[in-house]
Design a protein around this motif. Structure first.
Motif, PDB file in Angstrom:
ATOM      1  N   ASP A 163      32.391   4.275  25.150  1.00 11.38           N
ATOM      2  CA  ASP A 163      32.828   5.591  25.642  1.00 11.38           C
ATOM      3  C   ASP A 163      33.300   5.534  27.046  1.00 11.38           C
ATOM      4  OD1 ASP A 163      30.681   5.467  27.316  1.00 11.38           O
ATOM      5  OD2 ASP A 163      29.351   5.909  25.612  1.00 11.38           O
TER       6      ASP A 163
ATOM      7  N   SER B 221      27.422  12.114  28.060  1.00 10.75           N
ATOM      8  CA  SER B 221      26.861  10.829  27.991  1.00 10.75           C
ATOM      9  C   SER B 221      25.577  10.618  28.002  1.00 10.75           C
ATOM     10  CB  SER B 221      27.512   9.968  29.440  1.00 10.75           C
ATOM     11  OG  SER B 221      27.001   8.480  29.361  1.00 10.75           O
TER      12      SER B 221
ATOM     13  N   LEU C  54      26.962   8.895  23.124  1.00  9.92           N
ATOM     14  CA  LEU C  54      27.429  10.287  23.405  1.00  9.92           C
ATOM     15  C   LEU C  54      26.740  11.323  22.612  1.00  9.92           C
ATOM     16  CD1 LEU C  54      31.480   9.740  23.223  1.00  9.92           C
ATOM     17  CD2 LEU C  54      29.873  10.171  25.271  1.00  9.92           C
TER      18      LEU C  54
END
Length: 428
Positions: free
Chosen positions: A143, A269, A281
């Protein structure tokens, strides 16, 4: 790190959403100011050496026989950094738009499928003797916060990041498992209740392989003044500025703005809460009040919406779609997620993500990073993605647009600067 690593459900979702028209790679464009004329060959070797030392940049995807349709990350036994790292020279060293034009073509290029899914370009010959590093990698690999950790190993004095192995699932009581099922069911119902009929929204778009990027730099001091006077977090102010800019842009296009609300997916996050590599996430949904004429009214609306999200937390609510995706087996994503992705407009109109950098000065080969513009992938059927990176004395905004649906992205970029100035003036 281990030689192989299983994909999480969310990793698999990003793979399933990937297509020629909706590439699921994210990136960043960093601009560097060297003290003198940089040695580009030496810079290539420096970056090659550092990239080779980053374990996650050596991972490629491998299909598995069991479970059917499954996949794992494995170390590429024939990893060749030359496939991923290249040096290019800007065609026009005096045009300030050279970087965004080059980056627009670069972000649209597909990543290799038979090698680790990342690419690093060095663009030289920019105005003022600057050069840029353009780094992109597939969202299935990590991510935004994880990408910052990976890219940190390219900077001077920063050791390569080594992933924390994903822990084995702990034994859980039947009550804890039941609580998880109930929570997931509640979140799933929240998602269903929040879906809207598919309609011709201002940010909906037919698929296109072409992209157009625009970059905006805002003084962090201006946003601090707005926060001090009117409250809210830095992200609240950024969302209010975006709401006003979208309102101005849509009016410039001749579209109706009265009573219009656009919904943004705000990734959150969980990396500090959940150990392991890959995607960690959740998300919030935030209504961007395009129909409110008052800049301060828009800010108040955004603050209320985000305060409500944060009160519920990232484990609850309709924005937890990433958490729900993470609970599905990889083979199911292969079968269904690609089809479901085309309906993303029923839940949200655009993605707005915030990826901060460390506040320390960052350098590559002695050249200091002066600007860092993030790029978020476009969800299927959407025309715009917005990414925000605070770094030192500035907030850098990267706009990623479907070039066919949004050829006038530069107008939105200008509107972001003007909207910031309007809010700042209201603090006088």
């Amino acid at each position: 790190m281990p030689h192989t690593e299983p994909l999480s459900g969310l990793d698999a979702a990003f793979l399933a959403l990937d297509s020629r028209h909706t590439p699921m790679h994210m990136g960043a464009v960093g601009v560097f100011q060297p003290d003198g004329e940089p040695d580009h060959e030496q810079l290539w070797w420096l970056l090659a050496e550092r990239a080779e030392a980053i374990p996650r940049l050596r991972l490629r995807l491998r299909e598995t026989w069991f479970p059917p349709g499954g996949a794992r990350w494995e170390r590429d036994p024939v990893f060749d950094v030359e496939r991923h790292l290249r040096v290019r020279r800007a065609p026009d060293t005096h045009d300030p738009a050279t970087l965004s034009r080059y980056a627009s073509e670069w972000i649209a290029e597909p990543l290799p499928e038979d090698a680790p899914p990342w690419q690093l370009d060095v663009l030289t010959g920019l105005p003022g003797g600057q050069f840029a590093l353009l780094f992109k990698l597939h969202h299935a690999l990590t991510d935004g916060a994880g990408a910052v950790q990976v890219a940190a190993g390219l900077f001077d004095g920063m050791p390569p990041h080594v992933d924390t192995p994903t822990p084995e699932p702990a034994d859980r009581s039947w009550r804890e498992q039941l609580d998880d099922v109930v929570r997931s069911a509640r979140n799933g119902w929240d998602v269903v209740r929040s879906t809207r009929p598919l309609h011709n929204a201002p940010l909906a778009a037919f698929p296109s392989t072409a992209r157009r990027l625009a970059f905006v730099r805002i003084d962090a001091a201006d946003l601090r003044v707005i926060r001090k006077r009117h409250g809210g977090t830095p992200n609240d102010v950024a969302l209010a500025v975006l709401s006003g800019a979208l309102r101005s842009w849509l009016r410039w296009r001749g579209e109706r703005v009265e009573d219009v609300t656009l919904r943004a997916l705000i990734p959150v996050s969980l990396r500090s809460r959940v150990a392991g590599a890959g995607n960690r996430l959740s998300g919030y949904l935030c209504d961007l009040p395009i129909g409110i004429a008052s800049p301060l009214g828009r800010l108040a609306h955004v603050r209320t919406c985000m305060d409500r999200n944060k009160s519920a937390g990232p484990q609850a609510g309709p924005g937890t779609l990433p958490l729900l995706a993470n609970q599905l087996p990889v083979p199911l994503h292969r079968l269904f997620t690609g089809f479901a992705g085309v309906s993303s407009n029923a839940l949200f109109d655009t993605t707005v993500t915030n990826v901060p950098l460390p506040s320390i000065p960052l350098r590559v080969g002695g050249a200091q990073l002066s600007a860092a513009y993030p790029v978020v992938p476009l969800a299927p059927g959407q025309a715009l993605g917005v990414a925000v990176t605070p770094y030192r004395d500035a907030v850098h905004i990267g706009l990623n647009a479907n070039a066919d649906a949004t050829p006038d992205i530069g107008v939105l970029a200008e509107a972001l600067e003007k909207e910031t100035a309007i809010l700042h003036e209201l603090c006088s």
